[in-house]
Design an enzyme around this catalytic site. Sequence first.
Site, short mmCIF file in Angstrom:
data_model
loop_
_atom_site.label_atom_id
_atom_site.label_comp_id
_atom_site.label_asym_id
_atom_site.label_seq_id
_atom_site.Cartn_x
_atom_site.Cartn_y
_atom_site.Cartn_z
N ARG A 1 -36.24 43.85 49.69
CA ARG A 1 -35.26 43.35 48.73
C ARG A 1 -35.12 44.16 47.62
O ARG A 1 -33.96 44.12 46.82
CB ARG A 1 -35.85 42.09 48.12
N GLU B 1 -36.97 41.73 59.05
CA GLU B 1 -36.74 40.79 59.86
C GLU B 1 -37.42 40.69 61.40
O GLU B 1 -37.79 39.51 61.73
CB GLU B 1 -35.04 40.57 59.87
N GLN C 1 -42.72 35.50 63.83
CA GLN C 1 -43.79 35.02 64.13
C GLN C 1 -44.83 35.64 63.19
O GLN C 1 -46.26 35.43 63.61
CB GLN C 1 -44.46 35.29 65.62
N THR C 2 -44.68 35.90 62.07
CA THR C 2 -45.80 36.85 61.30
C THR C 2 -45.44 36.39 59.70
O THR C 2 -44.30 36.18 59.33
CB THR C 2 -45.73 38.12 61.20
N GLY D 1 -49.25 42.54 66.33
CA GLY D 1 -49.00 41.53 67.43
C GLY D 1 -47.62 41.48 67.94
O GLY D 1 -46.77 42.26 67.42
N TYR E 1 -31.11 34.39 65.34
CA TYR E 1 -31.54 34.38 63.78
C TYR E 1 -31.34 35.51 63.21
O TYR E 1 -31.05 35.66 62.06
CB TYR E 1 -32.92 33.66 63.94
N ASP F 1 -34.25 29.76 59.76
CA ASP F 1 -35.49 30.14 60.17
C ASP F 1 -36.48 28.86 60.18
O ASP F 1 -35.95 27.75 59.64
CB ASP F 1 -36.23 31.21 59.48
N CYS G 1 -41.64 18.58 44.88
CA CYS G 1 -40.13 17.91 44.52
C CYS G 1 -39.97 18.14 42.91
O CYS G 1 -38.75 18.19 42.86
CB CYS G 1 -39.87 16.63 45.24
N CYS H 1 -38.22 21.10 42.02
CA CYS H 1 -37.09 21.67 42.98
C CYS H 1 -35.85 21.67 42.46
O CYS H 1 -35.37 20.57 41.78
CB CYS H 1 -37.16 20.90 44.34
S1 SF4 Z 1 -35.57 20.24 49.14
FE1 SF4 Z 1 -36.82 20.23 47.25
S2 SF4 Z 1 -36.58 17.73 46.74
FE2 SF4 Z 1 -36.50 17.77 48.94
S3 SF4 Z 1 -38.48 17.58 49.69
FE3 SF4 Z 1 -38.11 19.97 49.43
S4 SF4 Z 1 -38.85 20.22 47.63
FE4 SF4 Z 1 -38.70 18.42 47.84
#
Ligand code: SF4
Length: 399
Positions: free
Chosen positions: A58, A83, A88-89, A127, A166, A184, A245, A248
């Site tokens: 990147r 890519e 598989q890695t 591999g 993909y 993916d 979460c 997130c």
């Molecule tokens: S997308 Fe975010 S809120 Fe939903 S399961 Fe995954 S980590 Fe949790």
Amino acid sequence: MMGKRGISVTPEKTPRKPRKPKAPKAAEAVPGPAVTKSDHAAKLLAWFDQEGRKLPWRNQAGRNQAGPKDGRHPDPYHVFLSEIMLQQTTVATVIPYFNDFIDKFPTLAALAAAPLEKILTAWAGLGYYARARNLHKAARHVIELYGGKWPESEEKLRTLPGIGPYTAAAIAAIAFDQPAVVVDGNVERVISRIFAVADDSKSPAVKKKIYQLAASLTPPERAGDYAQAMMDLGASYCSPRQPLCGLCPIFRHCDAYLLGQPEDFPAKKPKLAKPVRFAVAYWLRRGDGTILLRRRVEKGLLGGMMELPCTHFKDDEASGFDLAAARAAAPLTTAKWRRLDGRVVHVFTHFRLEIIVLAAEVRLADGNLGQWIKPENFAEIALPTLFRKIASHALKQGA
Ligand code: SF4
């Protein structure tokens, strides 16, 4: 608008009973109203700008290269190489190989001009060696058919050897910012959770559904960054077990989170045990300390790679480990072959291989049997991990 109920591709299935949502740890606790596609992309892209993984492919300037073509996107050659390696890695395994390839083959033209043997040697240990051969073929195609300029459309990218739907979508999105839909394994899990897709994500019908749902979220702008953001979210917070979460950026948009049990998505079938195959390998040492190696035929498993001679892989132990037959088929039948203790186990994608080793020493031997190489020089040749394991097994026993 995104739905706020679990999606089932097989409607006859009993609907899931919603559970009480867990309180997020670090983000806001109360889910908001249904969100639009652009809300979702904006949240994710803002997170990616701050938290996206720093990966060598990147890096816009690359390690040894001049800058990107348009000042913003990664070099298409770097995206292509990474890519193919990442199929598989894991990322952690790929990083040193990627850096080594960029040192050895700094440009697409250098890769295309290199002999296949040199590429296979650099690939050894990664591999799935068909990828290395296709890498070489694809590089040559781009040089010969497109004058070294990468095609930017998914459709044309798919015509290159080793580039499936993909990989074509990933290159088109990441290198050329095309609004391609990149799904993916990580993205599949994130989409399954955002929409609470309650079916087995390995089934073709569910895969198709997940692709359509992913397409419904892909923004028309910054599609490459969005694709990488989804990959990064799946690789970091949205892990298979114990997703974070509370941290997130899109928990408000996530139906699995709102149902209170994100780990239940996607549903998984129990894994079947892999079949086992059996074979005998030969460790033949010459008086000068060299070991007999051969090149495998181009097609098939580990095609074109160097090998320690071995018998065909058999499905049953009795014939796979038939030592009388193995001695009769040895590369030098006049040598005194002895069985080494134990067996070597190597797991391929579709089967587990168990190998026992016959060892022998000869003072002189015919050079036509193959190549004679000292074990300390094995690192310089394209010797797959299976044969490195066998070599290590033999050396530990003083053979
Ligand atoms: S997308 Fe975010 S809120 Fe939903 S399961 Fe995954 S980590 Fe949790």
